[in-house]
Write a protein that holds these residues in place. Structure first.
Motif, mmCIF file in Angstrom:
data_model
loop_
_atom_site.group_PDB
_atom_site.id
_atom_site.type_symbol
_atom_site.label_atom_id
_atom_site.label_comp_id
_atom_site.label_asym_id
_atom_site.label_seq_id
_atom_site.Cartn_x
_atom_site.Cartn_y
_atom_site.Cartn_z
ATOM 1 N N PRO A 57 5.324 -12.320 -7.343
ATOM 2 C CA PRO A 57 5.774 -12.345 -5.945
ATOM 3 C C PRO A 57 4.623 -12.350 -4.941
ATOM 4 O O PRO A 57 4.762 -12.867 -3.827
ATOM 5 N N THR A 76 9.456 -15.166 -12.634
ATOM 6 C CA THR A 76 8.837 -14.520 -11.485
ATOM 7 C C THR A 76 8.338 -15.595 -10.524
ATOM 8 O O THR A 76 7.782 -16.620 -10.939
ATOM 9 N N ASP A 77 8.566 -15.369 -9.231
ATOM 10 C CA ASP A 77 8.084 -16.272 -8.187
ATOM 11 C C ASP A 77 8.104 -15.507 -6.874
ATOM 12 O O ASP A 77 8.191 -14.264 -6.864
ATOM 13 N N ALA A 78 8.020 -16.209 -5.770
ATOM 14 C CA ALA A 78 7.978 -15.540 -4.461
ATOM 15 C C ALA A 78 9.228 -14.714 -4.190
ATOM 16 O O ALA A 78 9.215 -13.784 -3.378
ATOM 17 N N ARG A 79 10.332 -15.015 -4.875
ATOM 18 C CA ARG A 79 11.582 -14.278 -4.676
ATOM 19 C C ARG A 79 11.641 -12.988 -5.486
ATOM 20 O O ARG A 79 12.549 -12.183 -5.295
ATOM 21 N N GLY A 80 10.707 -12.810 -6.425
ATOM 22 C CA GLY A 80 10.679 -11.579 -7.195
ATOM 23 C C GLY A 80 10.870 -11.809 -8.683
ATOM 24 O O GLY A 80 10.877 -12.935 -9.172
ATOM 25 N N TYR A 81 11.014 -10.680 -9.403
ATOM 26 C CA TYR A 81 11.228 -10.698 -10.850
ATOM 27 C C TYR A 81 12.726 -10.662 -11.126
ATOM 28 O O TYR A 81 13.449 -9.848 -10.554
ATOM 29 N N ARG A 82 13.205 -11.516 -12.067
ATOM 30 C CA ARG A 82 14.641 -11.531 -12.325
ATOM 31 C C ARG A 82 14.951 -12.385 -13.549
ATOM 32 O O ARG A 82 14.083 -13.122 -14.043
ATOM 33 N N THR A 84 17.442 -15.447 -14.996
ATOM 34 C CA THR A 84 18.230 -16.581 -14.523
ATOM 35 C C THR A 84 18.880 -17.269 -15.712
ATOM 36 O O THR A 84 18.375 -17.200 -16.840
ATOM 37 N N PRO A 88 14.252 -22.779 -13.653
ATOM 38 C CA PRO A 88 13.991 -23.282 -12.305
ATOM 39 C C PRO A 88 13.140 -24.550 -12.281
ATOM 40 O O PRO A 88 13.184 -25.300 -11.307
ATOM 41 N N ASP A 140 13.977 -4.937 -15.865
ATOM 42 C CA ASP A 140 14.873 -5.840 -15.139
ATOM 43 C C ASP A 140 16.198 -6.047 -15.867
ATOM 44 O O ASP A 140 17.039 -6.825 -15.408
#
Length: 218
Positions: A57, A76-82, A84, A88, A140
């Motif tokens: 992030p 993980t990216d600018a939106r956070g850890y999660r 999916t 993406p 997570d």
């Protein structure tokens, strides 16, 4: 921590796993007989969802390249850890988890006392010389009752095994081709990581280390 680790691991003998904590075990060479099938699976997964170096992030590129398979995978990216259900990078569902992956994870988890573990995530990390993974918790996931199963393939790496809080000096142990770690229960949220991987060579992976991390995300 290192003294405790030495004391516990010395209690192992023969084919018994090394004990790293109340609910944490290292099975030396457990995956050797399945290594060929696991590496074939890595090739199949990465052909559909290629390895990439994700950004944290904060914008820092991770040194290990990643991909994943299963119903979900971790990003993980600018939106956070999660987690999916879509890759993406491709916009498609993550590749299905190879049967050999799932069967290994379920069997070794049961051997560690976590019967009924069926992973819905396998995160695949590719380490080349100098790549590392900082100390972190796997938190997570929605249900911490399920363990983490971690399979090492390829060149050796030093695994960092910390406590339930950040800080201190983690224990260090070398993971070889085919070694499998399982941790859960009281040890589920321990900090852990990988020290910078040294230059080396494995007969089946060349200069690369792969890590398969199995989790139950949902």
């Amino acid at each position: 921590m290192p003294d405790l680790f030495t004391q516990l691991s010395d209690s192992s003998d023969g084919d018994s796993p090394e004990v790293l904590g109340t609910d944490a075990y290292l099975f030396r060479g457990y995956a050797l007989s399945m290594a060929g099938a696991l590496l074939t699976g890595i090739g199949e997964v990465s052909a559909r969802s290629p390895f990439r170096q994700m950004k944290t992030p904060g914008g820092r590129s991770m040194s290990a390249a990643m991909t994943g398979c299963g119903q979900y995978s971790w990003v993980t990216d600018a939106r956070g850890y999660r987690y999916t259900d879509l890759d993406p990078d491709t916009g498609r569902p993550w590749p299905a988890m190879p049967v050999a992956f799932r069967d290994l994870a379920t069997a070794v988890a049961a051997a560690a006392g976590f019967s009924g573990f069926v992973p819905d995530v396998c995160l695949i990390n590719r380490y080349q010389s100098g790549a590392r993974m900082g100390l972190h918790q796997d938190r997570d996931e929605q249900d911490f009752r399920w363990p983490i199963v971690s399979v090492s393939l390829g060149v050796p790496a030093v695994f960092l095994w910390g406590g339930l809080k950040r800080g201190g000096s983690p224990a260090r142990l070398t993971l070889e081709h085919g070694d499998v770690l399982v941790w859960g229960g009281e040890d589920r949220l321990r900090y852990h990581g990988i020290a910078p991987v040294k230059e080396g060579r494995c007969d089946v992976t060349g200069h690369v280390r792969y890590n398969l991390t199995f989790r139950r995300a949902r």
